[in-house]
Design a protein around this motif. Structure first.
Motif, PDB file in Angstrom:
ATOM      1  N   THR A 150      13.348  26.406  38.420  1.00  0.00           N
ATOM      2  CA  THR A 150      13.891  26.856  37.143  1.00  0.00           C
ATOM      3  C   THR A 150      13.908  28.384  37.133  1.00  0.00           C
ATOM      4  OG1 THR A 150      11.693  26.796  36.129  1.00  0.00           O
ATOM      5  CG2 THR A 150      13.051  24.814  35.925  1.00  0.00           C
ATOM      6  N   GLY A 151      14.523  28.958  36.097  1.00  0.00           N
ATOM      7  CA  GLY A 151      14.601  30.410  36.029  1.00  0.00           C
ATOM      8  C   GLY A 151      15.808  30.937  36.789  1.00  0.00           C
ATOM      9  N   GLN A 152      15.918  32.241  36.858  1.00  0.00           N
ATOM     10  CA  GLN A 152      17.045  32.891  37.515  1.00  0.00           C
ATOM     11  C   GLN A 152      16.709  33.216  38.969  1.00  0.00           C
ATOM     12  OE1 GLN A 152      20.044  33.261  36.070  1.00  0.00           O
ATOM     13  NE2 GLN A 152      19.142  32.148  34.342  1.00  0.00           N
ATOM     14  N   PRO A 153      17.587  32.860  39.914  1.00  0.00           N
ATOM     15  CA  PRO A 153      17.321  33.171  41.326  1.00  0.00           C
ATOM     16  C   PRO A 153      17.459  34.663  41.603  1.00  0.00           C
ATOM     17  CG  PRO A 153      19.516  32.257  41.083  1.00  0.00           C
ATOM     18  CD  PRO A 153      18.858  32.139  39.738  1.00  0.00           C
ATOM     19  N   THR A 154      16.729  35.140  42.583  1.00  0.00           N
ATOM     20  CA  THR A 154      16.839  36.536  42.998  1.00  0.00           C
ATOM     21  C   THR A 154      18.142  36.732  43.770  1.00  0.00           C
ATOM     22  OG1 THR A 154      15.705  36.122  45.097  1.00  0.00           O
ATOM     23  CG2 THR A 154      14.330  36.671  43.187  1.00  0.00           C
ATOM     24  N   ARG A 155      18.524  37.987  43.983  1.00  0.00           N
ATOM     25  CA  ARG A 155      19.731  38.260  44.758  1.00  0.00           C
ATOM     26  C   ARG A 155      19.597  37.740  46.184  1.00  0.00           C
ATOM     27  NH1 ARG A 155      21.061  44.532  43.888  1.00  0.00           N
ATOM     28  NH2 ARG A 155      18.794  44.635  44.104  1.00  0.00           N
ATOM     29  N   HIS A 156      18.396  37.839  46.728  1.00  0.00           N
ATOM     30  CA  HIS A 156      18.159  37.316  48.076  1.00  0.00           C
ATOM     31  C   HIS A 156      18.351  35.800  48.109  1.00  0.00           C
ATOM     32  CE1 HIS A 156      15.626  35.609  51.308  1.00  0.00           C
ATOM     33  NE2 HIS A 156      16.052  36.653  52.005  1.00  0.00           N
ATOM     34  N   GLU A 157      17.882  35.109  47.063  1.00  0.00           N
ATOM     35  CA  GLU A 157      18.018  33.655  47.023  1.00  0.00           C
ATOM     36  C   GLU A 157      19.480  33.245  46.857  1.00  0.00           C
ATOM     37  OE1 GLU A 157      17.342  29.628  47.033  1.00  0.00           O
ATOM     38  OE2 GLU A 157      16.134  31.303  47.761  1.00  0.00           O
ATOM     39  N   ILE A 158      20.232  33.988  46.046  1.00  0.00           N
ATOM     40  CA  ILE A 158      21.658  33.694  45.879  1.00  0.00           C
ATOM     41  C   ILE A 158      22.385  33.833  47.211  1.00  0.00           C
ATOM     42  CG2 ILE A 158      23.797  34.489  44.806  1.00  0.00           C
ATOM     43  CD1 ILE A 158      22.161  35.252  42.350  1.00  0.00           C
ATOM     44  N   ALA A 159      22.051  34.884  47.958  1.00  0.00           N
ATOM     45  CA  ALA A 159      22.673  35.083  49.271  1.00  0.00           C
ATOM     46  C   ALA A 159      22.268  33.980  50.244  1.00  0.00           C
ATOM     47  CB  ALA A 159      22.287  36.448  49.827  1.00  0.00           C
ATOM     48  N   ARG A 160      21.014  33.523  50.152  1.00  0.00           N
ATOM     49  CA  ARG A 160      20.537  32.461  51.048  1.00  0.00           C
ATOM     50  C   ARG A 160      21.258  31.145  50.784  1.00  0.00           C
ATOM     51  NH1 ARG A 160      16.742  28.324  51.691  1.00  0.00           N
ATOM     52  NH2 ARG A 160      16.472  28.186  49.438  1.00  0.00           N
ATOM     53  N   GLN A 161      21.609  30.885  49.528  1.00  0.00           N
ATOM     54  CA  GLN A 161      22.250  29.629  49.163  1.00  0.00           C
ATOM     55  C   GLN A 161      23.753  29.619  49.455  1.00  0.00           C
ATOM     56  OE1 GLN A 161      21.418  28.414  45.132  1.00  0.00           O
ATOM     57  NE2 GLN A 161      19.279  29.052  45.246  1.00  0.00           N
ATOM     58  N   ARG A 162      24.343  30.776  49.665  1.00  0.00           N
ATOM     59  CA  ARG A 162      25.795  30.852  49.847  1.00  0.00           C
ATOM     60  C   ARG A 162      26.230  30.040  51.061  1.00  0.00           C
ATOM     61  NH1 ARG A 162      29.109  34.361  52.813  1.00  0.00           N
ATOM     62  NH2 ARG A 162      31.225  34.582  51.978  1.00  0.00           N
ATOM     63  N   PHE A 163      27.233  29.186  50.845  1.00  0.00           N
ATOM     64  CA  PHE A 163      27.739  28.324  51.913  1.00  0.00           C
ATOM     65  C   PHE A 163      29.261  28.378  51.919  1.00  0.00           C
ATOM     66  CE2 PHE A 163      29.325  24.295  53.579  1.00  0.00           C
ATOM     67  CZ  PHE A 163      28.601  24.158  54.754  1.00  0.00           C
ATOM     68  N   VAL A 164      29.830  28.757  53.054  1.00  0.00           N
ATOM     69  CA  VAL A 164      31.282  28.792  53.238  1.00  0.00           C
ATOM     70  C   VAL A 164      31.599  28.096  54.557  1.00  0.00           C
ATOM     71  CG1 VAL A 164      33.336  30.220  53.503  1.00  0.00           C
ATOM     72  CG2 VAL A 164      31.504  30.951  51.956  1.00  0.00           C
ATOM     73  N   ALA A 165      32.519  27.145  54.512  1.00  0.00           N
ATOM     74  CA  ALA A 165      32.894  26.408  55.720  1.00  0.00           C
ATOM     75  C   ALA A 165      34.397  26.182  55.744  1.00  0.00           C
ATOM     76  CB  ALA A 165      32.162  25.070  55.774  1.00  0.00           C
ATOM     77  N   LYS A 166      34.963  26.142  56.952  1.00  0.00           N
ATOM     78  CA  LYS A 166      36.391  25.879  57.123  1.00  0.00           C
ATOM     79  C   LYS A 166      36.585  24.872  58.248  1.00  0.00           C
ATOM     80  CE  LYS A 166      38.004  30.331  55.348  1.00  0.00           C
ATOM     81  NZ  LYS A 166      38.879  31.508  55.566  1.00  0.00           N
TER      82      LYS A 166
END
Length: 239
Positions: free
Chosen positions: A59-75
């Motif tokens: 819960t709560g707001q993720p840190t900028r590092h956590e947002i970057a860790r979760q980023r997923f892009v696939a092609k």
């Protein structure tokens, strides 16, 4: 010759003096009883009364590092086919296969299946599976998908934009075991001619996934590659 007589011996029980139990054993028994009581108490606890596990449901707001860790892009790119549904409630079904990669695994494969209901007021639904070709990671990723028939289809009735409703726990494993996901899947079609018999359309599809995927961080065996599995003589842990 006369035999020498032997005095008779008969077994008998003798009483022993009462002794107090050694303090060490008393402590062990006391600790065991307390542990058993704690286990019994825990088993009787109502699971619904327990708060969600914060590791799996943060819960709560993720840190900028956590947002970057979760980023997923696939092609991915590969063949697609649109044909008739397999049930009377299905207007058509889309199936595609593809190969490609992502920012979280270098080489991978995907399979996607989407059903268009005969009722135009109902949303499309389906699933997508992704597989890391590096079998050492033992990782796979599954999405459950939906699309709005009023806004997410092209002129041929094929879905061009799908929303990830949740992670498919039946497919996801390895790094993605117990993960949480949200995002979108976009598809571009390049139809080919002539079509196969009983096929509405076919050709090549280009698939792009943009998502945020939260993982617990305890499902990657490759994180342990720097640990020596040997015993103390080889620099490993004591056993």
């Amino acid at each position: 010759m006369r035999h020498r007589s032997r005095p008779g011996f008969r077994p008998a029980l003798e009483g022993i003096e009462a002794r107090t139990l050694l303090s060490t054993m008393s402590n062990l028994l006391s600790h065991s009883q307390a542990k058993q009581a704690a286990i019994a108490s825990q088993a009787a606890t109502d699971p619904d009364a327990l708060p969600p596990n914060p590791l799996y449901f943060p819960t709560g707001q993720p840190t900028r590092h956590e947002i970057a860790r979760q980023r997923f892009v696939a092609k991915f790119a590969g063949p697609f086919t649109v044909g008739a549904g397999r049930f009377s409630s299905e207007a058509q079904q889309l199936y595609l296969r593809g190969s490609g990669g992502s920012n979280q695994f270098l080489h991978g494969d995907t399979q996607l299946a989407i059903i268009t209901p005969t009722d135009p007021s109902q949303p499309l639904g389906g699933s997508m599976s992704l597989f890391d070709r590096n079998i050492n990671t033992n990782s796979s990723l599954g999405f459950e998908l939906t699309a709005n028939p009023a806004t997410d289809l092209d002129s041929a009735g094929r879905p061009v934009r799908l929303t990830i409703t949740q992670l498919d726990s039946n497919v996801s494993g390895g790094v993605y075991a117990g993960a949480i996901a949200e995002g979108t899947v976009e598809i571009r079609y390049k139809p080919s001619a002539p079509r196969s018999r009983k096929v509405f359309s076919q050709g090549t599809a280009l698939v792009t996934i943009r998502a945020q995927i939260y993982t617990a961080g305890t499902g990657s065996i490759l994180r342990n590659t720097d640990i020596d599995p040997g015993g103390p003589s080889q620099g490993g842990p004591n056993r």
